[in-house]
Scaffold this motif. Structure first.
Motif, PDB file in Angstrom:
ATOM      1  N   PHE A 194      -4.333  -4.881 -14.193  1.00  0.00           N
ATOM      2  CA  PHE A 194      -4.724  -3.499 -13.929  1.00  0.00           C
ATOM      3  C   PHE A 194      -3.555  -2.567 -14.204  1.00  0.00           C
ATOM      4  O   PHE A 194      -2.412  -2.862 -13.837  1.00  0.00           O
ATOM      5  N   ASN A 195      -3.835  -1.419 -14.810  1.00  0.00           N
ATOM      6  CA  ASN A 195      -2.835  -0.360 -14.847  1.00  0.00           C
ATOM      7  C   ASN A 195      -2.640   0.196 -13.436  1.00  0.00           C
ATOM      8  O   ASN A 195      -3.578   0.251 -12.639  1.00  0.00           O
ATOM      9  N   GLU A 196      -1.415   0.601 -13.109  1.00  0.00           N
ATOM     10  CA  GLU A 196      -1.190   1.258 -11.824  1.00  0.00           C
ATOM     11  C   GLU A 196      -1.966   2.570 -11.793  1.00  0.00           C
ATOM     12  O   GLU A 196      -2.010   3.307 -12.781  1.00  0.00           O
ATOM     13  N   ALA A 197      -2.605   2.851 -10.668  1.00  0.00           N
ATOM     14  CA  ALA A 197      -3.484   4.020 -10.567  1.00  0.00           C
ATOM     15  C   ALA A 197      -3.042   4.909  -9.420  1.00  0.00           C
ATOM     16  O   ALA A 197      -2.947   4.465  -8.270  1.00  0.00           O
ATOM     17  N   ASP A 198      -2.756   6.176  -9.725  1.00  0.00           N
ATOM     18  CA  ASP A 198      -2.414   7.147  -8.687  1.00  0.00           C
ATOM     19  C   ASP A 198      -3.683   7.676  -8.041  1.00  0.00           C
ATOM     20  O   ASP A 198      -4.732   7.819  -8.685  1.00  0.00           O
ATOM     21  N   LEU A 199      -3.576   8.001  -6.754  1.00  0.00           N
ATOM     22  CA  LEU A 199      -4.719   8.499  -6.004  1.00  0.00           C
ATOM     23  C   LEU A 199      -4.306   9.719  -5.190  1.00  0.00           C
ATOM     24  O   LEU A 199      -3.267   9.716  -4.523  1.00  0.00           O
ATOM     25  N   GLU A 200      -5.113  10.762  -5.279  1.00  0.00           N
ATOM     26  CA  GLU A 200      -4.992  11.906  -4.371  1.00  0.00           C
ATOM     27  C   GLU A 200      -6.407  12.366  -4.042  1.00  0.00           C
ATOM     28  O   GLU A 200      -6.969  13.237  -4.698  1.00  0.00           O
ATOM     29  N   GLU A 201      -6.966  11.736  -3.016  1.00  0.00           N
ATOM     30  CA  GLU A 201      -8.343  12.003  -2.632  1.00  0.00           C
ATOM     31  C   GLU A 201      -8.367  13.006  -1.490  1.00  0.00           C
ATOM     32  O   GLU A 201      -7.680  12.829  -0.480  1.00  0.00           O
ATOM     33  N   THR A 202      -9.157  14.049  -1.649  1.00  0.00           N
ATOM     34  CA  THR A 202      -9.249  15.098  -0.642  1.00  0.00           C
ATOM     35  C   THR A 202     -10.688  15.231  -0.176  1.00  0.00           C
ATOM     36  O   THR A 202     -11.620  15.240  -0.988  1.00  0.00           O
ATOM     37  N   LYS A 203     -10.873  15.314   1.134  1.00  0.00           N
ATOM     38  CA  LYS A 203     -12.204  15.487   1.709  1.00  0.00           C
ATOM     39  C   LYS A 203     -12.152  16.549   2.795  1.00  0.00           C
ATOM     40  O   LYS A 203     -11.143  16.719   3.472  1.00  0.00           O
ATOM     41  N   SER A 204     -13.277  17.226   2.954  1.00  0.00           N
ATOM     42  CA  SER A 204     -13.413  18.188   4.041  1.00  0.00           C
ATOM     43  C   SER A 204     -14.022  17.495   5.247  1.00  0.00           C
ATOM     44  O   SER A 204     -15.061  16.843   5.133  1.00  0.00           O
ATOM     45  N   PHE A 205     -13.370  17.656   6.403  1.00  0.00           N
ATOM     46  CA  PHE A 205     -13.885  17.123   7.660  1.00  0.00           C
ATOM     47  C   PHE A 205     -14.135  18.317   8.576  1.00  0.00           C
ATOM     48  O   PHE A 205     -13.269  18.699   9.368  1.00  0.00           O
ATOM     49  N   GLY A 206     -15.304  18.926   8.435  1.00  0.00           N
ATOM     50  CA  GLY A 206     -15.588  20.117   9.224  1.00  0.00           C
ATOM     51  C   GLY A 206     -14.680  21.256   8.813  1.00  0.00           C
ATOM     52  O   GLY A 206     -14.662  21.687   7.665  1.00  0.00           O
ATOM     53  N   THR A 207     -13.893  21.752   9.764  1.00  0.00           N
ATOM     54  CA  THR A 207     -12.985  22.862   9.482  1.00  0.00           C
ATOM     55  C   THR A 207     -11.629  22.403   8.986  1.00  0.00           C
ATOM     56  O   THR A 207     -10.764  23.226   8.707  1.00  0.00           O
ATOM     57  N   ALA A 208     -11.418  21.098   8.883  1.00  0.00           N
ATOM     58  CA  ALA A 208     -10.133  20.559   8.455  1.00  0.00           C
ATOM     59  C   ALA A 208     -10.286  19.839   7.125  1.00  0.00           C
ATOM     60  O   ALA A 208     -11.376  19.437   6.725  1.00  0.00           O
ATOM     61  N   THR A 209      -9.169  19.674   6.423  1.00  0.00           N
ATOM     62  CA  THR A 209      -9.143  18.957   5.149  1.00  0.00           C
ATOM     63  C   THR A 209      -8.254  17.727   5.287  1.00  0.00           C
ATOM     64  O   THR A 209      -7.150  17.812   5.837  1.00  0.00           O
ATOM     65  N   GLY A 210      -8.737  16.615   4.802  1.00  0.00           N
ATOM     66  CA  GLY A 210      -7.963  15.372   4.833  1.00  0.00           C
ATOM     67  C   GLY A 210      -7.559  14.949   3.434  1.00  0.00           C
ATOM     68  O   GLY A 210      -8.291  15.187   2.472  1.00  0.00           O
ATOM     69  N   THR A 211      -6.398  14.318   3.329  1.00  0.00           N
ATOM     70  CA  THR A 211      -5.887  13.861   2.037  1.00  0.00           C
ATOM     71  C   THR A 211      -5.360  12.446   2.154  1.00  0.00           C
ATOM     72  O   THR A 211      -4.618  12.125   3.083  1.00  0.00           O
ATOM     73  N   LEU A 212      -5.770  11.609   1.219  1.00  0.00           N
ATOM     74  CA  LEU A 212      -5.231  10.255   1.073  1.00  0.00           C
ATOM     75  C   LEU A 212      -4.485  10.229  -0.250  1.00  0.00           C
ATOM     76  O   LEU A 212      -5.081  10.441  -1.307  1.00  0.00           O
ATOM     77  N   LYS A 213      -3.187   9.992  -0.217  1.00  0.00           N
ATOM     78  CA  LYS A 213      -2.360  10.113  -1.408  1.00  0.00           C
ATOM     79  C   LYS A 213      -1.469   8.886  -1.549  1.00  0.00           C
ATOM     80  O   LYS A 213      -0.839   8.451  -0.585  1.00  0.00           O
ATOM     81  N   GLY A 214      -1.432   8.319  -2.751  1.00  0.00           N
ATOM     82  CA  GLY A 214      -0.593   7.155  -2.995  1.00  0.00           C
ATOM     83  C   GLY A 214      -0.911   6.547  -4.342  1.00  0.00           C
ATOM     84  O   GLY A 214      -1.303   7.242  -5.284  1.00  0.00           O
TER      85      GLY A 214
END
Length: 445
Positions: free
Chosen positions: A408-428
């Motif tokens: 596998f090629n190395e894959a960067d991730l920056e996933e953003t989701k809205s959780f109600g009034t807040a925003t969450g980010t998973l980055k790596g």
């Protein structure tokens, strides 16, 4: 140091937390259905599986559209059935061992989430296939295949930092394809088949209830449905030692019906907050169509070379829309996948009668754009290196074994989701590989 999200200052009002929970449940419900048009992580790009035969695994599926030397041609190009004499049956078992590891951070509203990196998210799976071939007339043959053309199995540690984005994801798409082939001319054969498919998916994730002073809740979602399509094939013998093949597998539309089951919430809260109750949902999804062309050429009695090029129409998956029976608004996720290519080259070597050694390499392009990569589908381009062996140990029996290592090629991730009034980010980033071990038995009646 990362701050645990279990902090009431993130959501100061119960109304905000309720909105957060409701939106999280909707997003999670959508994800279970997304598994059906998305998948795969480990075995092939997108969610497509190629483990249709041990002989194919041993040659990286090079020439599978034109080779027509084992019964998997019923799936890959039904016109190839005309090259195989007599009535036969074949059973293939493919054991897939993927490794998928994440490294990075996660936060919601700027507060870091506790937990590890999820461990090895790859799930070992056995992928079977069955084929049957029958003579109808000297110029017509019938065949049937039972295969798993699409699938996914990933599982993170339950307490990992990305638990609100994904924990467990599993899908199995089983397709029964009755087919027929016709020898149209001395050199040209044609084939066609009907696809009858069933898709079944299960997904789990965590829901954060810290704003209500509660521990995480758990969401497990299930969905299944049926879809139908067709397949067409052509095989042309340029000469006794050279042939080319062309095949097309149509898209298949599935109507998926499922239920989101949420556990770990006290009854008082489920009565007050409808989003914490179980809900039925429905989504329309499409498995993409695939067009393949291949060539096979025998250089001499010992050596043959072959190749295949496949195009998958992943651009049909531009959004996922989930409808809920309880009246809440549709949940729409933009996906914007792109069409992808699979290119394979290989060779067969026969050191002596009844023995064949297979070789192959392949490039498998990911359809997932970098800005749409998710923890559920950490997809990336990959490369295949394959080796196999065939032995005819009787006049009516053949065994095949195959091995493929996928880089596998190395894959960067920056996933953003809205959780109600807040925003969450998973980055790596993700790194990984996969090993495929295959064996088959073909028996002629």
């Amino acid at each position: 140091m990362a701050t645990d999200f279990r902090n009431p200052i993130v959501f100061r009002e119960e109304r905000s937390m309720s909105e957060c929970v409701k939106h999280s449940a909707i997003v999670a419900a959508g994800a279970v259905f997304a598994l059906l048009p998305l998948s795969g992580g480990a075995h092939a790009a997108g969610f497509q599986l190629r483990e249709m035969s041990a002989e194919g695994v041993g040659s990286a599926f090079s020439g599978s559209t034109a080779k027509a030397t084992d019964l998997s041609t019923i799936y890959s190009n039904p016109a190839g059935m005309m090259r195989i004499p007599g009535a036969r049956a074949q059973v293939d078992l493919n054991y897939v061992v993927p490794t998928i590891r994440f490294s990075g951070e996660a936060d919601i509203a700027g507060f870091g989430l506790s937990g590890g990196n999820g461990g090895d998210a790859g799930e070992n799976k056995l992928v079977p296939a069955f084929y049957g071939l029958f003579d109808l007339t000297p110029t017509v043959k019938a065949g049937i295949s039972l295969t798993v053309p699409f699938g996914l199995a990933t599982a993170y540690d339950e307490d990992w930092k990305g638990r609100y984005f994904a924990i467990e994801s599993e899908i199995e798409n089983i397709v029964l394809t009755p087919s027929i082939a016709w020898q149209a001319t001395e050199k040209l054969s044609l084939g066609a088949g009907i696809q009858i498919g069933h898709a079944d998916a299960t997904l789990s994730s965590a829901i954060n209830l810290s704003g209500l002073g509660l521990a995480d809740a758990a969401s497990e979602l299930t969905g299944d449905g049926y879809g139908y399509g067709y397949t067409l094939g052509m095989l042309y013998e340029v000469s006794p030692t050279t042939r080319v093949g062309l095949s097309y597998r149509s898209k298949a539309d599935y109507t998926l019906e499922g239920t989101a089951k949420i556990t770990g919430v006290p009854d008082a809260y489920t009565a007050a907050i409808p989003a914490l109750r179980s809900s039925d949902a429905e989504a329309e999804v499409t498995m993409p169509d695939v067009l393949s062309i291949g060539a096979y050429h025998e250089i001499n009695p010992q050596w043959a070379v072959m190749g295949d090029v496949s195009w998958t129409n992943w651009s049909t998956f531009d959004e996922l829309r989930v409808k809920f029976d309880d009246g809440r608004p549709d949940d729409v996720t933009d996906e914007n996948w792109e069409d992808s290519w699979f290119v394979a080259l290989g060779a067969d070597y026969k050191p002596r009668d009844k023995h064949t050694i297979h070789f192959g390499v392949a490039y498998d392009q990911s359809p997932v754009p970098d800005d749409h990569r998710t923890a559920r589908i950490p997809d990336a381009d990959r490369y295949w290196a394959s080796l196999g062996y065939s032995y005819e140990f009787g006049p009516d029996r053949t065994i095949n074994v195959g091995y493929t290592h996928i880089f596998f090629n190395e894959a960067d991730l920056e996933e953003t989701k809205s959780f109600g009034t807040a925003t969450g980010t998973l980055k790596g980033s993700y790194e990984g590989h996969a090993d495929i071990l295959s064996a088959s038995l073909t028996y002629r009646f």
